[in-house]
Design a protein around this motif. Sequence first.
Motif, PDB file in Angstrom:
ATOM      1  N   ARG A 223       0.837  -1.204   0.000  1.00  0.00           N
ATOM      2  CA  ARG A 223       0.000   0.000   0.000  1.00  0.00           C
ATOM      3  C   ARG A 223       0.869   1.250   0.000  1.00  0.00           C
ATOM      4  O   ARG A 223       0.587   2.214  -0.713  1.00  0.00           O
ATOM      5  CB  ARG A 223      -0.940  -0.004   1.211  1.00  0.00           C
ATOM      6  CG  ARG A 223      -2.160  -0.896   1.048  1.00  0.00           C
ATOM      7  CD  ARG A 223      -3.221  -0.544   2.081  1.00  0.00           C
ATOM      8  NE  ARG A 223      -2.756  -0.807   3.436  1.00  0.00           N
ATOM      9  CZ  ARG A 223      -3.092  -1.867   4.152  1.00  0.00           C
ATOM     10  NH1 ARG A 223      -3.885  -2.779   3.640  1.00  0.00           N
ATOM     11  NH2 ARG A 223      -2.636  -2.018   5.380  1.00  0.00           N
ATOM     12  N   ARG A 224       1.912   1.224   0.831  1.00  0.00           N
ATOM     13  CA  ARG A 224       2.813   2.386   0.869  1.00  0.00           C
ATOM     14  C   ARG A 224       3.478   2.611  -0.481  1.00  0.00           C
ATOM     15  O   ARG A 224       3.765   3.755  -0.860  1.00  0.00           O
ATOM     16  CB  ARG A 224       3.873   2.205   1.957  1.00  0.00           C
ATOM     17  CG  ARG A 224       3.347   2.336   3.378  1.00  0.00           C
ATOM     18  CD  ARG A 224       4.485   2.540   4.357  1.00  0.00           C
ATOM     19  NE  ARG A 224       5.447   1.465   4.310  1.00  0.00           N
ATOM     20  CZ  ARG A 224       5.370   0.355   5.053  1.00  0.00           C
ATOM     21  NH1 ARG A 224       4.353   0.190   5.885  1.00  0.00           N
ATOM     22  NH2 ARG A 224       6.294  -0.585   4.958  1.00  0.00           N
ATOM     23  N   ALA A 225       3.735   1.527  -1.204  1.00  0.00           N
ATOM     24  CA  ALA A 225       4.393   1.636  -2.506  1.00  0.00           C
ATOM     25  C   ALA A 225       3.429   2.085  -3.602  1.00  0.00           C
ATOM     26  O   ALA A 225       3.863   2.354  -4.726  1.00  0.00           O
ATOM     27  CB  ALA A 225       5.025   0.299  -2.886  1.00  0.00           C
ATOM     28  N   GLY A 226       2.127   2.151  -3.299  1.00  0.00           N
ATOM     29  CA  GLY A 226       1.174   2.694  -4.254  1.00  0.00           C
ATOM     30  C   GLY A 226       0.331   1.692  -5.004  1.00  0.00           C
ATOM     31  O   GLY A 226      -0.241   2.028  -6.046  1.00  0.00           O
ATOM     32  N   ALA A 227       0.190   0.458  -4.489  1.00  0.00           N
ATOM     33  CA  ALA A 227      -0.645  -0.527  -5.162  1.00  0.00           C
ATOM     34  C   ALA A 227      -2.106  -0.096  -5.137  1.00  0.00           C
ATOM     35  O   ALA A 227      -2.625   0.331  -4.106  1.00  0.00           O
ATOM     36  CB  ALA A 227      -0.495  -1.894  -4.507  1.00  0.00           C
TER      37      ALA A 227
END
Length: 464
Positions: A162-166
């Motif tokens: 999630r933090r990586a933008g998924a």
Amino acid sequence: MILVRRYAIALAGVMTMAAAAQQGTWVVKPEWVHAHEDYLASDAMHGRGSATHDEEITATYVASEFESYGLKFAPGMTGYIQRGEVIAPELDGKATVKAGNTVLSEGSDFDLLMSSTANVSGPLVRVDAAQVKGAKFERGSVVLLTGADGPDQVFDGLSALRRAGAAAILVVETPGTTQVYGMMGRKTRTPIRLAESEMRRGGSNVAIVHAAAAKTLEAVGAGSVVSLNVTVLPVKEPRYTYNAIGYLPGSDPKAGTILLSAHLDHLGIGRPVNGDAIYNGANDDAAGTTAVMELAHALGAGKQLKRSVLFICYGAEEAGELGSQYFGMHPVVPLKDLVTDLEFEMVGNQDPKMPKGVLLLTGWERSNLGPTLAQHGALLGADPYPEQHFFERSDNYQLALKGIVAHTAAGWGTVPTYHQPNDDLAHLDFAFMTAAIQSLVEPVRWLADSDFKPAWVSGGQPKP
């Protein structure tokens, strides 16, 4: 004549209990503990789902007990129940995952854990759970997460991705991940919130893809566009969460207020496990609610204490601690006047990692509250599960973030019945539970009648 005699016997019993409380010899009776659990964890309560009519009934029961113990309305209230409106989107349970000509259906091919309630799509990326922290991909991608070996690895992976933008995360089912959906109550989590809170942007979109369907997705070429589509049901009527609140006014208005709390909701009715669809929540958290009620019973029968005592059983904890959030936004006493908060969570079973009869206290090392209560006879000890971050996972945390020394007393931190339909009466240790509550009566009475003010140790106070 019979009625008069019964009244006299009952009155004598009340007088005897009051005298015992005055002398500091109050005894928590196991039949009282059992009676609360018989009601709260019965199938008739349908699992006390968050922000439901069953939660309202539960709050009404707790409120009636508070009234019977002689508790008063909290300042500014005209009853024992505080109600807050919530916004709770519901889905139709027919979500789909599409990749080219491949269409997967919710239920038969995947279980939808979390949904932002928006349709999302993006290029497909495969990430192995062992490499999730270093994974790099285009923001807005749909990630197929493989090789997750259990709940911890799943939740760690979800957080990193999630933090990586998924945009969406599709977790390939393995034997180690099968319990994750159960831990969520076998229901899709949507972004439920208080009506007066701001709507958060984005949100999580997570599904557990069954093994056969996962093979179909794995055959889809990397970079192919994959979409996750959901349908939101129309809102029929407003929903509310309910906090049951009782109050014992102290003799010194300047001495502050002690807060004793728990949450009264659970997961309600979900998908069946071995034919059982009711998530009774006997331990989580009918047990904590029972502890609060019996401490109210004991203190309400005694002499007036120096400090005021506030008893709260929150609603909608399982939906994101909404009841305690609402209380924090609408406190019945100024938050600066709260001396401390002791929350009770899942006190119905002995933790095998703790000394016999002893409850764990989350964040034990953060303040002097636990050690001090233990010195006065409370069966409390340090939390043996620091890696689980239990301190941040209960209603105490809402107040701790505001600077109030607030901790949670709990039984077995990783009990096997957690968020399962078999969290029922048959799996409670009533002797342990009764003794644990009993051990807290006099220490809490001492705390409410003393000048001792719990304090954070250096670096112990959490920061927002």
